[in-house]
Every structure is written in C-alpha cells, then in structure tokens.
Design a protein around this motif. Structure first.
Motif, PDB file in Angstrom:
ATOM      1  N   ILE A 101       0.471  -3.800   7.466  1.00 33.95           N
ATOM      2  CA  ILE A 101       1.423  -2.802   6.966  1.00 33.95           C
ATOM      3  C   ILE A 101       2.713  -2.891   7.772  1.00 33.95           C
ATOM      4  O   ILE A 101       2.729  -3.358   8.904  1.00 33.95           O
ATOM      5  N   LEU A 131      -6.686  -2.925   3.207  1.00 31.79           N
ATOM      6  CA  LEU A 131      -5.711  -2.391   2.255  1.00 31.79           C
ATOM      7  C   LEU A 131      -5.450  -3.419   1.168  1.00 31.79           C
ATOM      8  O   LEU A 131      -5.398  -4.625   1.427  1.00 31.79           O
ATOM      9  N   ILE A 183       7.727   1.011   8.392  1.00 27.80           N
ATOM     10  CA  ILE A 183       8.030   2.243   7.651  1.00 27.80           C
ATOM     11  C   ILE A 183       6.734   2.932   7.228  1.00 27.80           C
ATOM     12  O   ILE A 183       6.619   4.159   7.315  1.00 27.80           O
ATOM     13  N   THR A 184       5.763   2.167   6.799  1.00 28.21           N
ATOM     14  CA  THR A 184       4.465   2.733   6.437  1.00 28.21           C
ATOM     15  C   THR A 184       3.776   3.326   7.656  1.00 28.21           C
ATOM     16  O   THR A 184       3.157   4.388   7.573  1.00 28.21           O
ATOM     17  N   MET A 185       3.906   2.661   8.804  1.00 28.44           N
ATOM     18  CA  MET A 185       3.305   3.180  10.031  1.00 28.44           C
ATOM     19  C   MET A 185       3.938   4.521  10.415  1.00 28.44           C
ATOM     20  O   MET A 185       3.236   5.458  10.812  1.00 28.44           O
ATOM     21  N   ALA A 209       5.404   6.613   8.322  1.00 27.97           N
ATOM     22  CA  ALA A 209       4.987   7.588   7.308  1.00 27.97           C
ATOM     23  C   ALA A 209       3.571   8.097   7.586  1.00 27.97           C
ATOM     24  O   ALA A 209       3.294   9.293   7.429  1.00 27.97           O
ATOM     25  N   ILE A 210       2.696   7.211   8.010  1.00 26.45           N
ATOM     26  CA  ILE A 210       1.332   7.622   8.352  1.00 26.45           C
ATOM     27  C   ILE A 210       1.361   8.561   9.557  1.00 26.45           C
ATOM     28  O   ILE A 210       0.670   9.581   9.581  1.00 26.45           O
ATOM     29  N   THR A 266       2.593  12.039   8.489  1.00 33.51           N
ATOM     30  CA  THR A 266       1.538  12.727   7.744  1.00 33.51           C
ATOM     31  C   THR A 266       0.455  13.245   8.693  1.00 33.51           C
ATOM     32  O   THR A 266      -0.006  14.386   8.568  1.00 33.51           O
ATOM     33  N   TRP A 277      -3.387   8.692  15.168  1.00 32.22           N
ATOM     34  CA  TRP A 277      -2.627   7.607  14.536  1.00 32.22           C
ATOM     35  C   TRP A 277      -3.049   6.248  15.100  1.00 32.22           C
ATOM     36  O   TRP A 277      -3.201   5.284  14.334  1.00 32.22           O
TER      37      TRP A 277
END
Length: 83
Positions: A3, A79, A6-8, A10-11, A14, A65
């Motif tokens: 990944i 994934l 940016i995905t990291m 976002a996770i 969250t 995380w």
C-alpha cells in the motif's frame, strides 16, 4: 509494501478517530445531578482532561496502526490488486 503512503495515513487517521471514541469515556465519573446554573449541559464533565486523552489516543493509535501495517506487510491480510 503493498500500500502507498496516502493509504497508510488514511488508515492511521481512521484508527485514531476510532481509538479516540474508545478513550473519551475513560475516567469520567458520575457527577451530581443538580441542575447546572452556568449554562452548561447536564452531561458535560467538569474536567474532561482532553489533552491527556489526545496524547493517550495518539500512542495507542500508533501501536494499533503498527499492528495493522505489520499484518498487511507480512501477508497475513492480503489486499487485492486494483490496478
């Protein structure tokens, strides 16, 4: 890494918000039930200790995380390829 950064991020955001809502009620005692006279709400705590809760939320979120990233990186949580 399967990944991108940016995905990291976002996770992490969250996870941080989820942990915040789990940490907020910790340490809140039942206040007296007299009506507030200063315009405050009935359920508002007198001392919410938000700075301490934000710091706690941040370090707990880093641990959660890191566990999620380790799980993804080792392949335990594969994934799908989207591209």
């Amino acid at each position: 890494m399967p990944i991108g950064p940016i995905t990291m991020i976002a996770i992490y955001i969250t996870v941080w918000w989820t942990v915040l809502f789990a940490v907020l009620p910790i340490g809140m005692a039942q206040q007296d039930q007299s009506p507030p006279t200063d315009g405050a709400q009935w359920g508002a705590p007198a001392d919410p200790k938000l700075k301490k809760k934000f710091i706690t939320t941040t370090w707990v979120s880093v641990i959660v995380w890191a566990g999620i990233m380790l799980t993804i990186w080792t392949g335990w949580l594969p994934l799908p390829r989207l591209g």
